[in-house]
Design an enzyme around this catalytic site. Structure first.
Site, short mmCIF file in Angstrom:
data_model
loop_
_atom_site.label_atom_id
_atom_site.label_comp_id
_atom_site.label_asym_id
_atom_site.label_seq_id
_atom_site.Cartn_x
_atom_site.Cartn_y
_atom_site.Cartn_z
N SER A 101 -2.54 -18.13 6.84
CA SER A 101 -3.24 -18.59 8.04
C SER A 101 -2.41 -18.50 9.32
O SER A 101 -2.94 -18.76 10.40
CB SER A 101 -3.71 -20.04 7.85
OG SER A 101 -4.83 -20.08 7.00
N LYS A 104 -3.94 -16.57 12.05
CA LYS A 104 -4.89 -17.17 12.99
C LYS A 104 -4.31 -17.26 14.41
O LYS A 104 -5.07 -17.42 15.37
CB LYS A 104 -5.32 -18.56 12.50
CG LYS A 104 -6.21 -18.54 11.26
CD LYS A 104 -6.62 -19.95 10.87
CE LYS A 104 -7.67 -19.98 9.76
NZ LYS A 104 -7.12 -19.71 8.44
N SER A 159 -7.22 -25.51 9.88
CA SER A 159 -7.11 -24.12 9.44
C SER A 159 -8.42 -23.65 8.82
O SER A 159 -8.44 -22.90 7.84
CB SER A 159 -5.96 -23.96 8.43
OG SER A 159 -5.49 -22.64 8.40
#
Length: 391
Positions: A101, A104, A159
């Site tokens: 993640s 991101k 997340s």
């Protein structure tokens, strides 16, 4: 053998040559720039040593009194100064690994500028389709309206891959967003990153590097919204007729799970998948300096990713000013092309810009042409008197 050319004629012609050449050189002045003219550029600082960031193993240039770099288990890591972009130390900085993640951060850099934070959107069922099994979710509901700002809090704090899917749909779709993210990475000089799934979910071929993730983190801190979201520890998330609390999963920021909160921590983003292991991009500020660390896939479990980030941040603040950089986060960034105003027709016929002639005066040009004439005379006389012999 050269004949028919007197020494006196040669001396006279050569004097004219020297005068002509000197006249062609723009005059310099020790009295400083004339009124209204810019000052000459200052002398350039000494160039730093070559980048070591593509070398394997731990790279650091310690000065005599600098502390030793801590031994950490992460497969790849970077410690960098967020202000200057200088990399203070690194280990396998360009090793391509699954980012989880932390990708991101690139998603936010790409999509944040395109969607107004106050815009409301009612989520459709198809926007929540194809979310990977086991994904982290913030809890978005079909048919409910959310502000874009709510969705971003779902991305940064929880997340939430569901929030990423909705935002990507608003941005033109999943595939289009991945393509835009790839272009954004290239523009920032992040050449190790290959985007397949914008949420960071494990996919074949999806990789990034500690270097690239540090680039994304640094760029994100320059965006006010990104910096605010990534540093938010807790927030309320809307539901039907009520709201519930969400907490940032970055334990260095919240101090949750037995991990002590790091003093001065700004954020940025953590992640975990089966293939990536634990990953983290973190930034902290102390005594006017902001440092970035990236830690990818520590080989010990538990809270190791946070422990090793803490050690590297502590080292960076202690070592700052006592190490020479091993590279720069700007080192691979595309350089903007310089554009110059249209040159006059006369100047355009030459290979030099028009302003290269700004210091030439009419007498200088006349004298220069006279010198060139003298050169021609010398060459012609030499040509007439030259005899070629062969063995």
């Amino acid at each position: 053998m050269i004949t028919g050319f007197s020494h006196r004629a040669a001396a006279s012609a050569c004097s004219l040559c020297v005068a002509g050449v000197l006249a062609l050189v723009p005059a310099t002045s020790t009295a400083g720039p004339r009124a209204g003219e810019p000052a000459p550029p200052a002398p350039r600082a000494a160039m730093p040593g070559p980048s070591l960031l593509y070398d394997s193993g731990t790279q650091v240039r310690l000065r005599r009194d600098a502390p030793e770099v801590p031994e950490v288990s992460a497969l790849s890591w970077v410690v960098a100064d967020a202000g200057s972009g200088e990399v203070l130390a690194a280990n396998d900085a360009h090793r391509r690994l699954p980012p989880a993640s932390t990708l991101k951060t690139l998603f936010a850099l790409t999509v944040l500028p395109t969607l107004p934070a106050g815009m409301k959107h009612t989520v459709r069922n198809e926007e929540l389709a194809d979310i990977g099994a086991g994904s982290s979710l913030v809890g978005i509901q079909e048919g409910r309206a959310y502000q874009v700002a709510d969705l971003w809090r779902g991305v940064f704090l929880s997340s939430g891959n569901d929030a990423v899917h909705v935002l990507a749909a608003l941005n033109g779709g999943w595939a289009a967003t991945a393509k835009q993210m790839q272009a954004k990475a290239r523009s920032l000089g992040a050449l190790d990153t290959h985007v397949v799934s914008p949420d960071g979910y494990d996919e074949d071929g999806q990789v990034s590097s500690a270097f690239d993730l540090a680039v994304f983190g640094r760029e994100g801190l320059r965006n006010r919204d990104f910096a605010r979201y990534c540093s938010t520890a807790q927030a309320m998330f809307p539901a039907d007729g009520w709201s519930f609390g969400i907490q940032n999963t970055n334990k260095l920021l919240t101090g949750a799970g037995g991990v002590e909160r790091y003093p001065g921590l700004i954020g940025i983003k953590n992640g975990y998948t089966t293939n990536a292991g634990n990953t983290l991009v973190a930034a902290a500020r102390r005594d006017g300096r902001t440092l970035l660390v990236t830690v990818m896939n520590p080989q010990r479990g538990g809270s190791t990713v946070y422990d090793e980030a803490r050690e590297l941040l502590d080292w960076g603040f202690d070592a700052a000013g006592r190490v020479d950089p091993v590279g720069s986060l700007d080192g691979l960034r595309a350089k903007p092309r310089r554009t110059s105003p249209a040159a006059p027709v006369a100047a355009a016929a030459t290979s030099r810009p028009a302003d290269d002639y700004s210091d030439w005066t009419v007498p200088a040009v006349v004298a220069g042409l006279s010198g060139l004439g003298a050169v021609t005379v010398v060459l012609r006389l030499r040509g007439k008197g030259r005899r070629t012999t062969r063995d």
